[in-house]
Write a protein that holds these residues in place. Sequence first.
Motif, PDB file in Angstrom:
ATOM      1  N   CYS A  15      26.558  65.280  69.244  1.00  0.00           N
ATOM      2  CA  CYS A  15      26.182  64.584  70.484  1.00  0.00           C
ATOM      3  C   CYS A  15      25.183  65.413  71.289  1.00  0.00           C
ATOM      4  CB  CYS A  15      27.410  64.286  71.331  1.00  0.00           C
ATOM      5  SG  CYS A  15      28.505  63.023  70.652  1.00  0.00           S
ATOM      6  N   LEU A  16      25.452  66.707  71.424  1.00  0.00           N
ATOM      7  CA  LEU A  16      24.554  67.574  72.187  1.00  0.00           C
ATOM      8  C   LEU A  16      23.180  67.664  71.531  1.00  0.00           C
ATOM      9  CD1 LEU A  16      26.995  70.430  73.264  1.00  0.00           C
ATOM     10  CD2 LEU A  16      26.215  68.457  74.600  1.00  0.00           C
ATOM     11  N   ALA A  17      23.139  67.696  70.199  1.00  0.00           N
ATOM     12  CA  ALA A  17      21.851  67.744  69.505  1.00  0.00           C
ATOM     13  C   ALA A  17      21.050  66.468  69.751  1.00  0.00           C
ATOM     14  CB  ALA A  17      22.073  67.961  68.007  1.00  0.00           C
ATOM     15  N   LEU A  18      21.714  65.328  69.737  1.00  0.00           N
ATOM     16  CA  LEU A  18      21.022  64.070  70.022  1.00  0.00           C
ATOM     17  C   LEU A  18      20.533  64.026  71.462  1.00  0.00           C
ATOM     18  CD1 LEU A  18      23.348  61.645  68.056  1.00  0.00           C
ATOM     19  CD2 LEU A  18      20.972  62.209  67.491  1.00  0.00           C
ATOM     20  N   GLY A  21      17.339  65.970  72.075  1.00  0.00           N
ATOM     21  CA  GLY A  21      16.117  65.358  71.581  1.00  0.00           C
ATOM     22  C   GLY A  21      15.662  64.139  72.360  1.00  0.00           C
ATOM     23  N   ALA A  22      16.431  63.736  73.338  1.00  0.00           N
ATOM     24  CA  ALA A  22      16.081  62.556  74.144  1.00  0.00           C
ATOM     25  C   ALA A  22      15.571  63.007  75.507  1.00  0.00           C
ATOM     26  CB  ALA A  22      17.311  61.663  74.310  1.00  0.00           C
ATOM     27  N   GLY A  23      14.955  62.124  76.243  1.00  0.00           N
ATOM     28  CA  GLY A  23      14.463  62.473  77.569  1.00  0.00           C
ATOM     29  C   GLY A  23      14.741  61.412  78.613  1.00  0.00           C
ATOM     30  N   VAL A  67      32.199  61.362  90.169  1.00  0.00           N
ATOM     31  CA  VAL A  67      32.315  61.318  88.713  1.00  0.00           C
ATOM     32  C   VAL A  67      31.441  60.169  88.233  1.00  0.00           C
ATOM     33  CG1 VAL A  67      33.862  60.935  86.762  1.00  0.00           C
ATOM     34  CG2 VAL A  67      34.631  62.295  88.715  1.00  0.00           C
ATOM     35  N   VAL A  68      30.549  60.473  87.283  1.00  0.00           N
ATOM     36  CA  VAL A  68      29.614  59.479  86.771  1.00  0.00           C
ATOM     37  C   VAL A  68      29.612  59.529  85.241  1.00  0.00           C
ATOM     38  CG1 VAL A  68      28.137  59.620  88.811  1.00  0.00           C
ATOM     39  CG2 VAL A  68      27.625  61.030  86.821  1.00  0.00           C
ATOM     40  N   ALA A  69      29.044  58.505  84.659  1.00  0.00           N
ATOM     41  CA  ALA A  69      28.789  58.499  83.221  1.00  0.00           C
ATOM     42  C   ALA A  69      27.282  58.552  83.032  1.00  0.00           C
ATOM     43  CB  ALA A  69      29.363  57.246  82.580  1.00  0.00           C
ATOM     44  N   PHE A  70      26.880  59.133  81.923  1.00  0.00           N
ATOM     45  CA  PHE A  70      25.461  59.207  81.573  1.00  0.00           C
ATOM     46  C   PHE A  70      25.347  58.765  80.128  1.00  0.00           C
ATOM     47  CE2 PHE A  70      21.395  61.043  80.496  1.00  0.00           C
ATOM     48  CZ  PHE A  70      20.652  60.790  81.634  1.00  0.00           C
ATOM     49  N   ALA A  71      24.554  57.735  79.875  1.00  0.00           N
ATOM     50  CA  ALA A  71      24.445  57.159  78.535  1.00  0.00           C
ATOM     51  C   ALA A  71      23.034  57.305  77.993  1.00  0.00           C
ATOM     52  CB  ALA A  71      24.833  55.683  78.580  1.00  0.00           C
ATOM     53  N   VAL A  72      22.963  57.667  76.712  1.00  0.00           N
ATOM     54  CA  VAL A  72      21.687  57.802  76.011  1.00  0.00           C
ATOM     55  C   VAL A  72      21.863  57.129  74.656  1.00  0.00           C
ATOM     56  CG1 VAL A  72      19.993  59.427  75.081  1.00  0.00           C
ATOM     57  CG2 VAL A  72      21.240  60.004  77.157  1.00  0.00           C
ATOM     58  N   ASP A  78      15.270  46.708  64.375  1.00  0.00           N
ATOM     59  CA  ASP A  78      16.110  45.645  63.810  1.00  0.00           C
ATOM     60  C   ASP A  78      17.587  45.826  64.160  1.00  0.00           C
ATOM     61  OD1 ASP A  78      17.023  47.735  62.216  1.00  0.00           O
ATOM     62  OD2 ASP A  78      16.383  46.817  60.325  1.00  0.00           O
ATOM     63  N   LEU A  79      17.925  46.855  64.918  1.00  0.00           N
ATOM     64  CA  LEU A  79      19.281  47.172  65.365  1.00  0.00           C
ATOM     65  C   LEU A  79      20.241  47.486  64.218  1.00  0.00           C
ATOM     66  CD1 LEU A  79      19.666  44.566  68.243  1.00  0.00           C
ATOM     67  CD2 LEU A  79      18.837  46.921  68.373  1.00  0.00           C
ATOM     68  N   GLY A  80      19.703  47.765  63.034  1.00  0.00           N
ATOM     69  CA  GLY A  80      20.535  48.078  61.891  1.00  0.00           C
ATOM     70  C   GLY A  80      21.020  49.512  61.853  1.00  0.00           C
ATOM     71  N   THR A  81      20.309  50.404  62.522  1.00  0.00           N
ATOM     72  CA  THR A  81      20.711  51.810  62.586  1.00  0.00           C
ATOM     73  C   THR A  81      20.485  52.304  64.008  1.00  0.00           C
ATOM     74  OG1 THR A  81      18.514  52.604  61.948  1.00  0.00           O
ATOM     75  CG2 THR A  81      20.117  52.304  60.165  1.00  0.00           C
ATOM     76  N   GLY A  82      21.181  53.376  64.347  1.00  0.00           N
ATOM     77  CA  GLY A  82      20.993  53.975  65.662  1.00  0.00           C
ATOM     78  C   GLY A  82      22.189  54.806  66.066  1.00  0.00           C
ATOM     79  N   TRP A  83      22.169  55.236  67.302  1.00  0.00           N
ATOM     80  CA  TRP A  83      23.252  56.059  67.837  1.00  0.00           C
ATOM     81  C   TRP A  83      23.352  55.872  69.341  1.00  0.00           C
ATOM     82  CZ3 TRP A  83      21.615  59.416  71.554  1.00  0.00           C
ATOM     83  CH2 TRP A  83      20.277  59.809  71.528  1.00  0.00           C
ATOM     84  N   PHE A  84      24.511  56.217  69.886  1.00  0.00           N
ATOM     85  CA  PHE A  84      24.685  56.236  71.333  1.00  0.00           C
ATOM     86  C   PHE A  84      25.647  57.353  71.697  1.00  0.00           C
ATOM     87  CE2 PHE A  84      27.470  52.991  69.590  1.00  0.00           C
ATOM     88  CZ  PHE A  84      28.700  53.225  70.172  1.00  0.00           C
ATOM     89  N   VAL A  85      25.368  57.983  72.828  1.00  0.00           N
ATOM     90  CA  VAL A  85      26.173  59.101  73.334  1.00  0.00           C
ATOM     91  C   VAL A  85      26.458  58.840  74.804  1.00  0.00           C
ATOM     92  CG1 VAL A  85      26.145  61.579  73.872  1.00  0.00           C
ATOM     93  CG2 VAL A  85      25.215  60.767  71.687  1.00  0.00           C
TER      94      VAL A  85
END
Length: 157
Positions: A15-18, A21-23, A67-72, A78-85
């Motif tokens: 999760c931390l590695a992903l 790499g995001a901004g 307290v908050v959530a942060f989503a990336v 095509d929504l066939g692959t991906g990730w979420f943290v």
Amino acid sequence: MSDSLGLETLGREQCLALLAGAGLGRVVFTSRAMPAIQPARFALHHGAIVVRTPSQSALFAGILDSVVAFAVDEFAKDLGTGWFVTVVGRAAEVRDPIVIAELETLPLGCWTGQTDARYLRIPIESVTGRRILGVRSNEALSVIDAPDERSGRVCHS
């Protein structure tokens, strides 16, 4: 390891590695007793998410000392692959001038160009993530349209 929907469960380091790499992510907070979500540029800095926002913004007021959530996430077109943290933590303003000087070197410019922007830090108290590995058949079901395991019906919740 997979969850009940067949998505790969990601460990903390993955999760931390992903995140590194995001901004761009989304801050999930409460504004005027209602749920709110706002996109934000961010950077990882010493085990925390850091965002920069004007001190008079709804985001600053809504997340300060809360307290908050942060989503990336990142998904193929095509929504066939991906990730979420998703990260959960208590947001606080960064006030230490030495730390602020470090943060000023990060790519956290304000979209509005306002000069009164402040830095908010969200420590990573909890982090979870999932990866969609790919389509197993010609027609993929989204998480929302997955069959209900008990009845076989499609859920739209």
